[in-house]
Design an enzyme around this catalytic site. Structure first.
Site, short mmCIF file in Angstrom:
data_model
loop_
_atom_site.label_atom_id
_atom_site.label_comp_id
_atom_site.label_asym_id
_atom_site.label_seq_id
_atom_site.Cartn_x
_atom_site.Cartn_y
_atom_site.Cartn_z
N ASN A 187 28.08 54.51 45.10
CA ASN A 187 28.56 54.12 43.83
C ASN A 187 28.41 53.01 43.34
OD1 ASN A 187 29.32 51.53 45.57
ND2 ASN A 187 30.55 52.70 46.92
N ARG A 188 29.13 52.32 42.77
CA ARG A 188 28.51 51.74 41.60
C ARG A 188 27.66 49.83 42.36
NH1 ARG A 188 32.34 49.68 36.48
NH2 ARG A 188 33.48 49.14 38.53
N ARG A 189 28.43 49.53 43.09
CA ARG A 189 28.16 48.40 43.99
C ARG A 189 26.65 48.81 44.40
NH1 ARG A 189 28.35 47.57 49.36
NH2 ARG A 189 29.97 49.12 49.53
N GLU A 190 26.36 50.50 45.17
CA GLU A 190 25.66 50.28 46.05
C GLU A 190 24.86 50.39 44.99
OE1 GLU A 190 28.14 52.62 50.02
OE2 GLU A 190 27.66 54.19 48.22
N ASP A 245 34.10 60.45 49.71
CA ASP A 245 33.63 61.67 50.60
C ASP A 245 33.97 62.87 50.08
OD1 ASP A 245 33.05 60.34 52.70
OD2 ASP A 245 34.77 59.27 53.43
#
EC number: 2.7.1.167
Length: 484
Positions: free
Chosen positions: A201-204, A272
């Protein structure tokens, strides 16, 4: 969407996805709090019920099965009660098959959430995060690989997907010609080198690459940085929440996919769903761009669902073909389904409200009451009398509108999150089953005369008496309509 994409969900049936990763047991403990402990300044929760569900990699497997594919779940559980509960859940889920290995020296990862009055008071984790025995993990994985069409590596940093396990699993899948999808947790994305597509995701992605920002340019830069860090990785799909997704492939232009949700109810589990849809799309022969488009459509559908985190192939196809009909129909649920949705809301700490009535001819008084009810809670359940129940209460000439029409009108209102029908003369049975945090009726009642008020108050909830609009009445409307 083109016809080719719309036909893809039909090809999910018969495809097998091998999901390897950190399997968890998610436990939710519900109760009431009405006092502080004399031993310490902490709340005392009187436990009333518990629910369990598959978490972590197990939720990816559930999504695969819901979409019509077969999921084989591989990973580690302990020789303990939580591990046995995980096995039982897998065996109970249609479309799931267990390839779980038991490590007697390792406890099953278990997250227990204590919830009172829709507020999560505490989460207690039981887990071993030290690196797992690679031989146990890989033996189960390699045995199941032959029958799989595609592999998903679901990493929650609980010690199962060690560098040794990742390297061996990716190499074995590549040698067998199986695409590999990675849902990463580590900031070191080189650990996943050799996979087909990685889905942070964007944060990761920002944590792994140092590239921040919410715009398309930042997403492109993050995708390029990921591909540079893992030279044998084919593609990166960065999920960006309300901004959609960005697909970065070697030697190809970046593809930006706008978010498709009309309304967002719950983002839990969307990642998921994306991983499961990507996997089945690749298994069905789609290229990465088409698989990403389909996964984006699935994500838009799942975040618009109520208290759930899976979609079906039929729902996905309906959205792709424009045959999904009135989105308000998603808000109308039979009692069993309604209770599942409410449980999902509570698991996420949302305050649940309830009101009820016949709502035969909707008028401004009804709209005002429902707006006040929604203002007192996070999610509003409306109990609607069936036609037979209305007749017993109002006489043989009522209702003017049949129950299906009344339910459809109410479900179209933004203040109403869920409509469920009840056939009894009063909603007491429904209120007892839901145990709402807030019970709302009109100010022509008193708290003592509201049906179910004793149940709600005993459970730590409250009763709200909504202001009434003068001169608004269904009976008066009908009388005026019948006046020559």
């Amino acid at each position: 969407m083109d016809d080719t994409l719309a036909r893809l969900p039909d090809a999910f049936s018969g495809k097998t996805v091998l999901v390897l990763g950190d399997v968890m047991l998610d436990r939710f403990v519900y109760g009431a709090v009405d006092r502080i402990s004399p031993e310490a300044p902490v709340a005392v929760i009187a436990i009333e019920r518990e629910t369990t569900m598959l978490g972590g990699a197990g939720n990816v497997a559930r999504n695969v099965a819901a979409l019509g594919g077969k999921a084989v779940l591989a990973g580690l559980i302990g020789d303990d009660d939580a591990g046995r509960a995980v096995q039982a859940l897998v065996e109970r889920e249609p479309g799931l098959e267990s390839a779980l290995a038991v490590d007697p020296n390792r406890r099953t990862t278990e997250k227990t959430r204590y919830v009172a009055a829709s507020h999560q008071m505490l989460r207690a984790d039981r887990e071993d995060r030290h690196p797992a025995d690679p031989s146990l993990v890989l033996a189960a994985f390699e045995k199941a690989l032959a029958s799989a069409d595609v592999v998903v590596l679901s990493d929650y940093a609980k010690g199962v997907l060690t560098p040794e396990v990742l390297a061996a699993a990716i190499a074995a899948a590549r040698a067998a010609g199986k695409p590999v999808i990675v849902d990463p947790k580590s900031r070191d994305l080189s650990r996943y080198d050799g996979a087909t597509v990685i889905k942070p995701n964007r944060r990761e992605a920002a944590e792994a690459t140092g590239v921040t920002g919410a715009g398309d340019e930042a997403a492109e830069a993050a995708g390029e940085a990921i591909l540079s860090a893992a030279p044998n990785l084919s593609a990166a799909l960065v999920t960006r929440g309300a901004a959609g997704m960005t697909l970065s492939r070697r030697g190809a232009a970046h593809v930006h996919l706008p978010a498709s949700a009309l309304e967002v109810f719950d983002v839990s589990g969307a990642g998921d769903t994306v991983a499961a849809t990507l996997a089945l799309s690749l298994a069905a022969g789609a290229d990465l761009a088409a698989a990403a488009r389909l996964a984006n459509a699935a994500a838009g559908l799942v975040v618009g669902k109520l208290g759930t985190d899976v979609v079906t192939a039929g729902e996905l196809k309906a959205v792709l073909t424009g045959a999904h009909g009135d989105p308000g129909q998603e808000k109308i649920a039979a009692r069993e389904r309604m209770l599942e949705i409410v449980a999902g809301w509570r698991a996420r700490g949302l305050k649940v409200g309830f009101t009820n009535g016949c709502f035969d001819l909707l008028h401004p008084g009804h709209v005002s009451l429902l707006a006040q009810a929604k203002g007192a809670c996070d999610r509003l359940v409306l109990g609607l009398n069936t036609d037979a129940s209305v007749q017993r209460l109002k006489g043989p000439t009522r209702p003017v509108q049949k129950e299906d029409a009344r339910a459809a009108v109410l479900a179209s209102l933004s203040a109403v999150d869920l409509v469920t029908l009840f056939d009894e003369d009063t909603p007491l049975e429904l209120i007892t089953a839901i145990k709402p945090d807030v019970l709302v009726k009109g100010a022509d009642y008193t708290v003592e005369t509201v049906v179910g008020s004793d149940v709600v108050l005993a459970n730590g909830g409250r009763v709200v008496l909504a202001d009434l609009k003068a001169g608004q009445s269904t009976t008066a409307l009908i009388a005026r309509a019948n006046t020559p």
